[in-house]
Design a protein around this motif. Structure first.
Motif, PDB file in Angstrom:
ATOM      1  N   ALA A   1       0.910  -1.365   0.025  1.00  0.00           N
ATOM      2  CA  ALA A   1      -0.070  -0.106  -0.082  1.00  0.00           C
ATOM      3  C   ALA A   1       0.814   1.139   0.127  1.00  0.00           C
ATOM      4  CB  ALA A   1      -1.051  -0.078   1.026  1.00  0.00           C
ATOM      5  N   MET A   2       0.564   2.329  -0.719  1.00  0.00           N
ATOM      6  CA  MET A   2       1.142   3.493  -0.557  1.00  0.00           C
ATOM      7  C   MET A   2       0.988   4.156   0.642  1.00  0.00           C
ATOM      8  SD  MET A   2       0.440   5.092  -4.470  1.00  0.00           S
ATOM      9  CE  MET A   2      -0.227   6.618  -3.924  1.00  0.00           C
ATOM     10  N   SER A   3       0.089   3.923   1.419  1.00  0.00           N
ATOM     11  CA  SER A   3      -0.118   4.562   2.817  1.00  0.00           C
ATOM     12  C   SER A   3      -1.290   3.805   3.439  1.00  0.00           C
ATOM     13  CB  SER A   3      -0.397   5.779   2.916  1.00  0.00           C
ATOM     14  OG  SER A   3      -1.586   5.982   2.232  1.00  0.00           O
ATOM     15  N   VAL A   4      -1.288   3.773   4.849  1.00  0.00           N
ATOM     16  CA  VAL A   4      -2.335   3.114   5.597  1.00  0.00           C
ATOM     17  C   VAL A   4      -2.978   4.166   6.531  1.00  0.00           C
ATOM     18  CG1 VAL A   4      -2.702   1.109   7.269  1.00  0.00           C
ATOM     19  CG2 VAL A   4      -1.239   1.006   5.455  1.00  0.00           C
ATOM     20  N   GLU A   5      -4.278   4.264   6.610  1.00  0.00           N
ATOM     21  CA  GLU A   5      -4.822   5.356   7.698  1.00  0.00           C
ATOM     22  C   GLU A   5      -5.749   4.373   8.658  1.00  0.00           C
ATOM     23  OE1 GLU A   5      -7.095   8.159   5.465  1.00  0.00           O
ATOM     24  OE2 GLU A   5      -5.090   8.932   4.487  1.00  0.00           O
ATOM     25  N   ILE A   6      -5.813   4.872   9.767  1.00  0.00           N
ATOM     26  CA  ILE A   6      -6.630   4.205  10.730  1.00  0.00           C
ATOM     27  C   ILE A   6      -7.981   5.003  10.829  1.00  0.00           C
ATOM     28  CG2 ILE A   6      -7.035   3.623  13.313  1.00  0.00           C
ATOM     29  CD1 ILE A   6      -3.650   3.785  13.257  1.00  0.00           C
ATOM     30  N   HIS A   7      -8.982   4.595  10.594  1.00  0.00           N
ATOM     31  CA  HIS A   7     -10.284   5.391  10.504  1.00  0.00           C
ATOM     32  C   HIS A   7     -11.364   4.954  11.414  1.00  0.00           C
ATOM     33  CE1 HIS A   7     -10.209   7.153   5.786  1.00  0.00           C
ATOM     34  NE2 HIS A   7      -9.140   7.039   6.598  1.00  0.00           N
ATOM     35  N   GLU A   8     -12.423   5.556  11.525  1.00  0.00           N
ATOM     36  CA  GLU A   8     -13.337   5.553  12.440  1.00  0.00           C
ATOM     37  C   GLU A   8     -14.665   5.951  11.693  1.00  0.00           C
ATOM     38  OE1 GLU A   8     -15.044   6.652  16.886  1.00  0.00           O
ATOM     39  OE2 GLU A   8     -13.695   8.237  15.852  1.00  0.00           O
ATOM     40  N   THR A   9     -15.656   4.984  11.859  1.00  0.00           N
ATOM     41  CA  THR A   9     -16.906   5.184  11.257  1.00  0.00           C
ATOM     42  C   THR A   9     -17.776   5.876  12.509  1.00  0.00           C
ATOM     43  OG1 THR A   9     -16.736   3.343   9.805  1.00  0.00           O
ATOM     44  CG2 THR A   9     -19.093   4.097   9.983  1.00  0.00           C
ATOM     45  N   THR A  10     -18.581   6.913  11.897  1.00  0.00           N
ATOM     46  CA  THR A  10     -19.531   7.697  13.011  1.00  0.00           C
ATOM     47  C   THR A  10     -20.687   7.952  12.284  1.00  0.00           C
ATOM     48  OG1 THR A  10     -18.560   9.553  12.308  1.00  0.00           O
ATOM     49  CG2 THR A  10     -17.515   8.660  14.300  1.00  0.00           C
ATOM     50  N   THR A  11     -21.917   8.056  13.141  1.00  0.00           N
ATOM     51  CA  THR A  11     -23.033   8.512  12.687  1.00  0.00           C
ATOM     52  C   THR A  11     -23.551   9.933  13.363  1.00  0.00           C
ATOM     53  OG1 THR A  11     -23.818   6.197  12.236  1.00  0.00           O
ATOM     54  CG2 THR A  11     -25.415   7.900  12.385  1.00  0.00           C
ATOM     55  N   ASP A  12     -23.925  10.965  12.342  1.00  0.00           N
ATOM     56  CA  ASP A  12     -23.816  12.262  13.420  1.00  0.00           C
ATOM     57  C   ASP A  12     -25.369  12.278  13.777  1.00  0.00           C
ATOM     58  OD1 ASP A  12     -25.453  13.023  11.101  1.00  0.00           O
ATOM     59  OD2 ASP A  12     -23.832  14.123  10.167  1.00  0.00           O
ATOM     60  N   SER A  13     -25.819  13.637  14.331  1.00  0.00           N
ATOM     61  CA  SER A  13     -27.269  13.537  14.688  1.00  0.00           C
ATOM     62  C   SER A  13     -28.250  13.484  13.719  1.00  0.00           C
ATOM     63  CB  SER A  13     -27.519  14.742  15.711  1.00  0.00           C
ATOM     64  OG  SER A  13     -26.721  15.951  14.825  1.00  0.00           O
ATOM     65  N   SER A  14     -27.937  13.793  12.570  1.00  0.00           N
ATOM     66  CA  SER A  14     -29.105  13.855  11.615  1.00  0.00           C
ATOM     67  C   SER A  14     -29.076  12.316  10.886  1.00  0.00           C
ATOM     68  CB  SER A  14     -28.770  14.758  10.482  1.00  0.00           C
ATOM     69  OG  SER A  14     -27.362  14.229   9.593  1.00  0.00           O
ATOM     70  N   GLY A  15     -28.269  11.369  11.410  1.00  0.00           N
ATOM     71  CA  GLY A  15     -28.378  10.175  10.869  1.00  0.00           C
ATOM     72  C   GLY A  15     -27.266   9.833   9.721  1.00  0.00           C
ATOM     73  N   MET A  16     -26.409  10.561   9.341  1.00  0.00           N
ATOM     74  CA  MET A  16     -25.527  10.618   8.304  1.00  0.00           C
ATOM     75  C   MET A  16     -24.219   9.775   8.718  1.00  0.00           C
ATOM     76  SD  MET A  16     -26.501  11.904   5.432  1.00  0.00           S
ATOM     77  CE  MET A  16     -25.061  11.957   4.478  1.00  0.00           C
ATOM     78  N   THR A  17     -23.930   8.703   8.213  1.00  0.00           N
ATOM     79  CA  THR A  17     -22.889   7.798   8.511  1.00  0.00           C
ATOM     80  C   THR A  17     -21.757   8.267   7.645  1.00  0.00           C
ATOM     81  OG1 THR A  17     -24.192   6.119   9.165  1.00  0.00           O
ATOM     82  CG2 THR A  17     -21.975   5.521   8.899  1.00  0.00           C
ATOM     83  N   GLY A  18     -20.386   8.233   8.109  1.00  0.00           N
ATOM     84  CA  GLY A  18     -19.348   8.642   7.256  1.00  0.00           C
ATOM     85  C   GLY A  18     -18.259   8.026   8.288  1.00  0.00           C
ATOM     86  N   MET A  19     -16.828   8.374   7.296  1.00  0.00           N
ATOM     87  CA  MET A  19     -15.685   7.585   8.104  1.00  0.00           C
ATOM     88  C   MET A  19     -14.687   8.834   8.014  1.00  0.00           C
ATOM     89  SD  MET A  19     -14.003   4.888   5.741  1.00  0.00           S
ATOM     90  CE  MET A  19     -14.046   5.188   4.050  1.00  0.00           C
ATOM     91  N   HIS A  20     -13.705   8.848   8.994  1.00  0.00           N
ATOM     92  CA  HIS A  20     -12.826  10.115   9.180  1.00  0.00           C
ATOM     93  C   HIS A  20     -11.488   9.186   9.566  1.00  0.00           C
ATOM     94  CE1 HIS A  20     -14.705  10.314  12.879  1.00  0.00           C
ATOM     95  NE2 HIS A  20     -13.483  10.734  13.176  1.00  0.00           N
ATOM     96  N   PRO A  21     -10.302   9.768   9.215  1.00  0.00           N
ATOM     97  CA  PRO A  21      -9.002   9.180  10.018  1.00  0.00           C
ATOM     98  C   PRO A  21      -8.901   9.903  11.399  1.00  0.00           C
ATOM     99  CG  PRO A  21      -8.525  10.971   8.065  1.00  0.00           C
ATOM    100  CD  PRO A  21     -10.091  10.717   8.136  1.00  0.00           C
ATOM    101  N   ILE A  22      -8.269   8.853  12.064  1.00  0.00           N
ATOM    102  CA  ILE A  22      -7.871   9.161  13.387  1.00  0.00           C
ATOM    103  C   ILE A  22      -6.362   8.897  13.666  1.00  0.00           C
ATOM    104  CG2 ILE A  22     -10.245   8.714  14.392  1.00  0.00           C
ATOM    105  CD1 ILE A  22      -9.042   5.961  15.406  1.00  0.00           C
ATOM    106  N   HIS A  23      -5.723   9.781  14.537  1.00  0.00           N
ATOM    107  CA  HIS A  23      -4.234   9.565  14.591  1.00  0.00           C
ATOM    108  C   HIS A  23      -3.713   8.631  15.752  1.00  0.00           C
ATOM    109  CE1 HIS A  23      -3.816  12.401  11.503  1.00  0.00           C
ATOM    110  NE2 HIS A  23      -4.930  13.202  11.851  1.00  0.00           N
TER     111      HIS A  23
END
Length: 164
Positions: A87-109
């Motif tokens: 892999a060119m890089s590896v990121e650690i991510h977390e999947t979250t759901t906000d108060s409106s019900g939208m689910t997404g993921m974002h990198p954490i350090h």
């Protein structure tokens, strides 16, 4: 004939004895470290199980990595990075759901693993994104992932590529 040396034993200075003791302790510490140990001496090595990778779902898409980390030590540790040779890089991510019900993921350090605790990286939660793998991952392959922990140092795990 008389020898030029005294028949009484010479007294060693306290400074000399302290220096010898310090060198002995340093030598014992170096032997105990083995020269190539990457973990801090007081940190327990995390136990990593169930490591697997899901291949990308299309061209220019990342692969996903999952595993379980158990911290057998008496102090909290944290996963702070990862790498993989395919892999060119590896990121650690977390999947979250906000108060409106939208689910997404974002990198954490930093992913904290409490003393005696277990953290699962699994679909829909914490996970790794392996960027830039192209078409290198085939079901049944095995890949090495290097995990970097804040306290314990480097741990290398083998992950099976499988459909998920």
């Amino acid at each position: 004939m008389r020898s030029s040396g005294s028949s009484q034993p010479k007294r060693l200075s306290r400074h000399f004895l302290a220096s010898v003791a310090a060198l002995a302790l340093l030598g014992a510490a170096l032997v105990g470290c083995g020269g190539s140990q990457t973990a801090a001496p007081s940190a327990a090595t995390p136990v990593v199980t169930n490591a697997w990778v899901r291949p990308p779902v299309g061209p220019d898409r990342p692969a996903a990595g999952y595993l379980t980390i158990t911290n057998p030590g008496g102090t909290t540790d944290a996963l702070v990075g990862a790498s993989c040779s395919i892999a060119m890089s590896v990121e650690i991510h977390e999947t979250t759901t906000d108060s409106s019900g939208m689910t997404g993921m974002h990198p954490i350090h930093r992913l904290e693993i409490l003393a005696g605790g277990t953290v699962k990286l699994e679909p829909g939660g914490y996970h790794m994104m392996l960027m830039g793998t192209g078409d290198k991952l085939k079901i049944g392959d095995k890949v090495e992932i290097t995990l970097q922990f804040e306290q314990a140092g480097t741990v290398v795990v083998e992950a099976e590529v499988r459909a998920g």
